[in-house]
Design a protein around this motif. Structure first.
Motif, PDB file in Angstrom:
ATOM      1  N   SER A 161      -7.600 -41.143  19.793  1.00 35.12           N
ATOM      2  CA  SER A 161      -6.942 -41.192  21.106  1.00 35.12           C
ATOM      3  C   SER A 161      -7.494 -40.108  22.017  1.00 35.12           C
ATOM      4  CB  SER A 161      -5.429 -41.010  20.958  1.00 35.12           C
ATOM      5  OG  SER A 161      -4.854 -42.115  20.325  1.00 35.12           O
ATOM      6  N   THR A 201      -1.329 -37.364  28.088  1.00 38.31           N
ATOM      7  CA  THR A 201      -2.055 -38.532  27.589  1.00 38.31           C
ATOM      8  C   THR A 201      -1.849 -38.589  26.081  1.00 38.31           C
ATOM      9  OG1 THR A 201      -4.101 -37.275  27.295  1.00 38.31           O
ATOM     10  CG2 THR A 201      -3.855 -38.478  29.375  1.00 38.31           C
ATOM     11  N   PRO A 202      -2.003 -39.764  25.491  1.00 29.14           N
ATOM     12  CA  PRO A 202      -1.858 -39.862  24.035  1.00 29.14           C
ATOM     13  C   PRO A 202      -2.858 -38.930  23.339  1.00 29.14           C
ATOM     14  CG  PRO A 202      -1.841 -42.038  25.014  1.00 29.14           C
ATOM     15  CD  PRO A 202      -2.213 -41.073  26.098  1.00 29.14           C
ATOM     16  N   TYR A 205       0.380 -45.715  22.042  1.00 27.15           N
ATOM     17  CA  TYR A 205      -0.222 -44.561  21.381  1.00 27.15           C
ATOM     18  C   TYR A 205       0.357 -43.223  21.826  1.00 27.15           C
ATOM     19  CZ  TYR A 205      -3.490 -48.006  19.724  1.00 27.15           C
ATOM     20  OH  TYR A 205      -4.036 -49.112  19.130  1.00 27.15           O
ATOM     21  N   THR A 250      -3.762 -46.680  27.673  1.00 29.06           N
ATOM     22  CA  THR A 250      -3.751 -45.477  28.509  1.00 29.06           C
ATOM     23  C   THR A 250      -3.897 -45.856  29.976  1.00 29.06           C
ATOM     24  OG1 THR A 250      -4.650 -44.090  26.749  1.00 29.06           O
ATOM     25  CG2 THR A 250      -4.950 -43.303  29.006  1.00 29.06           C
ATOM     26  N   ALA A 280      -9.639 -48.493  26.690  1.00 31.39           N
ATOM     27  CA  ALA A 280      -8.492 -47.597  26.884  1.00 31.39           C
ATOM     28  C   ALA A 280      -7.410 -48.337  27.667  1.00 31.39           C
ATOM     29  CB  ALA A 280      -8.923 -46.336  27.622  1.00 31.39           C
ATOM     30  N   ASN A 323      -9.452 -40.882  25.504  1.00 33.14           N
ATOM     31  CA  ASN A 323      -8.915 -40.358  26.755  1.00 33.14           C
ATOM     32  C   ASN A 323      -9.838 -39.347  27.413  1.00 33.14           C
ATOM     33  OD1 ASN A 323      -6.635 -41.966  26.637  1.00 33.14           O
ATOM     34  ND2 ASN A 323      -5.588 -40.523  25.311  1.00 33.14           N
TER      35      ASN A 323
END
Length: 160
Positions: free
Chosen positions: A111, A104-105, A82, A143, A140, A115
């Motif tokens: 997303s 982070t995505p 992602y 991630t 997640a 996150n």
């Protein structure tokens, strides 16, 4: 003629399952378009109800700090399904005092939503474990795995 009761039960169950699957597959409306700000853990032991009784001098404010040097290390950028994940650590001596997700995505609202709750959990686990041996966050996984890989690469740079 009346419909057979078993047929009615089967059709009702099939309709219920279909509606449930469709409802779960629907994407939520876009809540906010802004990306979640980078999350930083509290620095030094300020939020701390006892981390580990390390050798005594850091109980009050750590203004002197001449015994341990504070440094910041950034891990590798890890590409996930992602989007990219990258971790930055702040260390005092060999102790991780702060962790931050630099990347982070964030390409999709979902997303960002995932996150926003997963990254603080990963950061807290990092501070608690003082290593990359932390659990992934349910929901997640990509991630979490990217975070752990970047975290390990940052720790590798510290020599510890």
């Amino acid at each position: 003629m009346k419909a057979h009761p078993l047929r009615r039960t089967v059709l009702t169950c099939a309709a219920t399952v279909t509606v449930t699957v469709l409802a779960l597959a629907m994407k939520p409306h876009g809540t906010t378009a802004s990306a979640a700000p980078p999350v930083t853990a509290p620095s030094d032991g300020s939020s701390g109800s006892s981390s580990d009784g390390s050798s005594g001098s850091a109980t009050g404010g750590s203004s002197g700090g001449s015994t341990a040097t504070t440094r910041t290390v950034t891990g590798d950028t890890v590409q996930t399904r992602y989007g990219p994940v990258q971790v930055e650590l702040t260390l005092s001596g060999s102790k991780i005092t702060a962790a931050r997700a630099v990347q982070t995505p964030a390409n999709e609202p979902r997303s960002r939503q995932i996150n926003a709750s997963a990254v603080p959990t990963l950061i807290q686990e990092t501070l608690d474990a003082q290593s990359a041996r932390i659990d992934t966050v349910s929901g997640a996984t990509f991630t979490s795995e990217g975070y752990i890989s970047s975290l390990q690469s940052a720790l590798d740079q510290t020599g510890g």
